[in-house]
Design an enzyme around this catalytic site. Sequence first.
Site, short mmCIF file in Angstrom:
data_model
loop_
_atom_site.label_atom_id
_atom_site.label_comp_id
_atom_site.label_asym_id
_atom_site.label_seq_id
_atom_site.Cartn_x
_atom_site.Cartn_y
_atom_site.Cartn_z
N GLY A 103 -1.26 -3.95 -12.66
CA GLY A 103 -1.37 -5.41 -12.53
C GLY A 103 -0.08 -5.99 -11.99
O GLY A 103 0.86 -5.28 -11.69
N CYS A 104 -0.07 -7.28 -11.90
CA CYS A 104 1.12 -7.92 -11.35
C CYS A 104 1.96 -8.45 -12.48
O CYS A 104 1.51 -8.59 -13.59
CB CYS A 104 0.69 -9.02 -10.41
SG CYS A 104 -0.54 -8.42 -9.28
#
Lengths: 105, 422
Positions: A103-104
């Site tokens: 994910g970021c």
Amino acid sequence: MPTTMIAATQIELNDEGFFVHPEQWTEEMAAELARRESIDPLTDRHWTVLRFMRSEFLDKGTGPTVRALGKTSGVSVKELYQLFPKGPAKVAARIAGIPKPRGCI
Amino acid sequence: MAKRVVILGGGTGGTLVANRLRRLFSGTDVELVVVDQNDRHVYQPGLLFVPFGLAHSEDIVRPRQRQLHDGIKFHESGIERVEIGANEVHLHDGSVLGYDVLVVATGASLILEETEGLAGPGWMDKVFTFYTPEGAGALEAALATFDGGRVVVNVVDMPIKCPVAPLEFCFLADWYFHERGIRDRVELTYVTPLDGAFTKPVASKQLGGMLADKNIELVTEFNTSEVDGAGGRLISYDQREVPFDLAVVIPLHGGASYVGRSIGLGDALNFVPTDEHTLQSKVADNVFVIGDAANVPASKAGSVTHFEGETLVENVRRHLAGEPLIDGFDGHANCFIETGFHKALLIDFNYDTEPLTGHYPGRVGLPLLKQSRLNHLGKLLFQSVYWHGLLPGRDIPGIGATMPSSGKIPVAATGATTTPKE
Ligand SMILES: Cc1cc2nc3c(=O)[nH]c(=O)nc-3n(C[C@H](O)[C@H](O)[C@H](O)COP(=O)(O)OP(=O)(O)OC[C@H]3O[C@@H](n4cnc5c(N)ncnc54)[C@H](O)[C@@H]3O)c2cc1C
């Protein structure tokens, strides 16, 4: 680390249910993995997403996020949520036998 | 023959890289050109304070050209596209710039259109963002006349610039409504797509606890599909709803749109695939990327951009000299998190180490992951450091590009939740 039998093969999953060894995955395992996520049956549309996730992972070393999926897989974000209501990127990654999409931050 | 380095974007990263390169190549015939679509450099961390009347839009904007050292050309124009194969940039004003090295520093843009209803009825009336000067100014006016009801702060999806800013907004809103004596009439809710208050476990726990202490409701794993301004509700893809009287939305972010028009330059979200340690792009050897425009797994923050500068500039030099690049960047980020009531907390982390408790940059220093007045002063001071230290491309004393660990308490030692003893 928990191991489990899927399609007559011993599979190692991490705490969050993602494959530790993505190379252990075969297409035969998908239906059973999907049932564990309460998805039954797997339709062609599901398969479009699963195959795309797999090839992105093999290509780039990480699965795509939901937004990237919506832009590149040919399945819109809305439909992705209809197919995998509990979170397309994570659930599809579990069924496709790939690690949690990075994910970021 | 003179070499030309073209820098796309004259914001935080473009400016500090241009100034550092100018110093490095002073007296040589390297030509430096910075391209930006306008001449208004916004100190973006200041946007957080505008809605609460603690800063004004005009105070946080300065001309871009004045931040660039002598000998750097500034070209004001929008960018049409880059042709990687031809080493050319095509600009909106019709000119074409050839380059030996290209530095992409065009940051992240807000994409309102991708969220149904966001820019529709209620936008800038009941639905705002503080991520632009216009939005922050409009929100200030709206808050000033708000006298009670439901305020939601919603992050549509990651990545966003400064991932702690929306939390800081919540903390400041809590303080602001207290000051106005109407906190008991305001319901504050933070709505996030993450499964906790923040991405990193130790900080997430700490920040989640602070939300609870301040009576701010936390709604997690909410993936916003629609913002219904007229009806006053956020709707998620899995059909949950959160009602509001006033919504503060952080829209989807993507790379600049010209990246999408440049064949082979960007990924699906228009960020540029970049080596996370050398900052060379993965699309061409002579293209380097700094700041929010890169797809590296670091926070999109000014501090990260600053720490990247040193490695990027050294690697541009090495590339031009035909030397091997260095793996210099470790993902170092640090941010002050404003927590209201004149306090702030500080977090410091990199690719491999999550934010920990302790002190920064060494044992005697600012407290980490702990609210203090000193950190609040640090946050205020950052504005001056930004214009006078960071943009000119100076190394800031005591704050190195690589993450320090001497003053930190490892997770095992703290049990992840306790705060350190003084
Ligand atoms: C509300 C808010 C609070 C923040 N708080 C903090 C904080 O406390 N601490 C911190 O470290 N960071 C903070 N940040 C993040 C920080 O401001 C950014 O990470 C940093 O500015 C990134 O620098 P950059 O050079 O990559 O992009 P920018 O500084 O945004 O520069 C990009 C430039 O590219 C130009 N550009 C884009 N597209 C085009 C085009 N097509 N043609 C021509 N020019 C173009 C733009 O005009 C812009 O000048 C905050 C950001 C926001 C929005």
